[in-house]
Write an enzyme that holds these catalytic residues in place. Structure first.
Site, PDB file in Angstrom:
ATOM      1  N   HIS A  94      85.863 -31.574  44.466  1.00  0.00           N
ATOM      2  CA  HIS A  94      85.966 -32.537  44.401  1.00  0.00           C
ATOM      3  C   HIS A  94      86.568 -34.234  44.862  1.00  0.00           C
ATOM      4  O   HIS A  94      85.766 -35.034  44.640  1.00  0.00           O
ATOM      5  CB  HIS A  94      87.565 -31.992  43.320  1.00  0.00           C
ATOM      6  N   ASP A  96      67.558 -31.692  34.641  1.00  0.00           N
ATOM      7  CA  ASP A  96      66.180 -31.152  33.634  1.00  0.00           C
ATOM      8  C   ASP A  96      65.426 -30.825  35.619  1.00  0.00           C
ATOM      9  O   ASP A  96      65.293 -31.553  36.443  1.00  0.00           O
ATOM     10  CB  ASP A  96      65.465 -31.763  33.639  1.00  0.00           C
TER      11      ASP A  96
END
Length: 457
Positions: free
Chosen positions: A184, A404
């Site tokens: 993170h 995608d």
């Protein structure tokens, strides 16, 4: 460029799972994942070397986050998935070059990235089943879903874990799962989303919609530092109620609670009742959900009336900084805000009281507050305390579902596990993503109480 790492051998991981998929309900699948030798994927062309600065907002949140993305296309099988995703990773790392480096400690004693071009650890894997046999991934399941993410098992600390590892697992149905393990400190949810979406754009031969802005020194501490706020997010709260012992004595259950539009509407109505300040005014879904979960969790854990309880949640500071952070800012642009009150007051007063506390915590976050938080860490090197705390992190507005790589958007995506027992995650879900899944972990008896409160909405 891809360099092989010969220190590791092929590995087969296995886990039994009770499958709750509607199509095969009641079956017990034994998931086996065969991992091939890890490879190091380096940037396609030479990138900047040297130490890369991490801001104090990055320092505060150096935890490992594991996520998975499930892809299946009717038009395209998974034969090319590894090749396409690996090649695109090499290309996108030219833009996100610090991810190919390694974490180290700076001369000032802070986390920094040594931009060595060593590469992202990449693993190809195969599963022994179809993808829809994984079961319900809308709730964290580290034992099962953890097989779909590559972990550096012998790492002694986060310095020995690369900033990013990637695993592509092919399933017998022609689908595949991309599993990511990311620190993170490299980016917040928005930064991670932009990275993964950029990776997908490169895989499809497209230019980056949002090129990363890499200079994190714009969030440097002031000289001299100026601490201008109380910053109770760092306060250590005494565990009078022995909450930690409850987690030790009982198994922790992870569950997902779906708040559909109708349930959210009811909750927001309850949240504005019995309040002069909120009467006739609407509250946001986040305010209502956060207030409900905070109260319900506090009650479920049977906190003593005089036990202080803290709510922590992240606010995106990108538009709140003056000047605003540049578009594509690659690092953590979030800051933690908080509210503290006694458990008895939180439970006995109406939901509108908790909503008011959440609203005030949001209002606290200004440019001055965020700069003060940066300076607070500079002076104290303290990190937020999670003692007697609920930490809410919101992914419901993040566009991970738009990723995608050439196989369409993921049919499912989500976390493998919650990083700490105090963390609750909000995820968008369902048609037009108008529902919100609340993921949390509680001791078994506490989870039963929480579920009762959920059903009463």
């Amino acid at each position: 460029m891809v360099a092989e790492n010969n220190k590791n051998k092929d590995v087969t991981l296995s886990a039994s799972m009770d499958n709750n998929n509607n199509n095969i309900k009641g079956t017990n699948i034994h998931l086996e994942v065969h991992q091939k030798e890890p490879a190091l994927v380096k940037p396609e062309s030479e990138t900047r070397k040297g130490l890369y600065f991490l801001s104090n907002l990055d320092q505060n949140i150096a935890v490992i986050v594991r996520t998975i993305y499930c892809f299946k296309s009717e038009e395209r099988g998974n034969e090319e998935a590894v090749q396409v995703i690996k090649k695109a990773l090499s290309q996108v790392l030219v833009h996100y070059y610090p991810l190919a480096g390694r974490l180290t400690i700076s001369p000032e004693g802070k986390l920094t990235v040594d931009c060595t071009e060593e590469g992202v650890v990449f693993v190809e894997a195969e599963a022994n089943c179809k993808m829809d046999e994984i079961g319900d991934i809308t709730k964290p399941d580290p034992e099962t879903l953890g097989k779909l993410v590559y972990d550096v098992v012998d790492a002694k600390n986060i310095l020995e874990i690369p900033p990013v590892t990637a695993q592509v697992t092919k399933f017998k149905c022609g689908g595949f799962v991309l599993g990511l393990c990311m620190n993170h400190c490299m980016f917040d949810g928005i930064g991670a989303m932009e990275f993964v979406n950029s990776w997908g754009q490169v895989a499809r031969g497209l230019p980056l919609t949002t090129p990363p802005f890499s200079d994190r020194t714009i969030l440097n501490a002031r000289n001299p530092p100026k601490i201008e706020n109380l910053h109770q997010e760092f306060e250590e709260i005494e565990d009078k109620s022995n909450i930690n012992s409850l987690y030790t004595k009982e198994p922790t259950l992870y569950r997902s609670f779906c708040f559909d539009p109708e349930k959210i509407k009811k909750l927001k109505l309850q949240a504005t009742e019995n309040s002069e300040s909120l009467l006739g005014n609407s509250c946001t879904s986040f305010e209502a959900l956060s207030a409900f979960v905070w109260r319900a969790r506090t009650k479920s854990l049977k906190m003593l009336s005089d036990q202080k309880t803290k709510l922590l949640f992240a606010v995106d500071g990108r538009a709140k900084f003056e000047p605003q952070l540049p578009k594509g800012y690659f690092g953590n642009g979030i800051v933690l805000t908080n509210s503290i009150c006694e458990a008895g007051e939180l439970i006995e007063k109406p939901l509108s009281f908790a909503v008011g506390l959440v609203r005030e915590a949001i209002k606290m976050v200004t440019d001055g507050y965020m700069r003060s938080a940066i300076d607070y860490f500079e002076v104290t090197r303290a990190r937020p305390s999670l003692s007697s705390t609920l930490l809410i992190t919101t992914w419901s507005r993040l566009g991970f579902h738009t990723t995608d790589f050439g196989w369409g958007e993921p049919i499912l995506s989500g976390p493998v596990a919650l990083p700490e027992k105090e963390v609750t995650l909000f995820l968008s879900h369902g048609e037009q993503r108008r529902s919100i899944n609340v993921l949390l972990g509680l001791p078994a008896t506490a989870m039963d109480v929480f579920q009762e409160q959920f059903l009463q909405i």
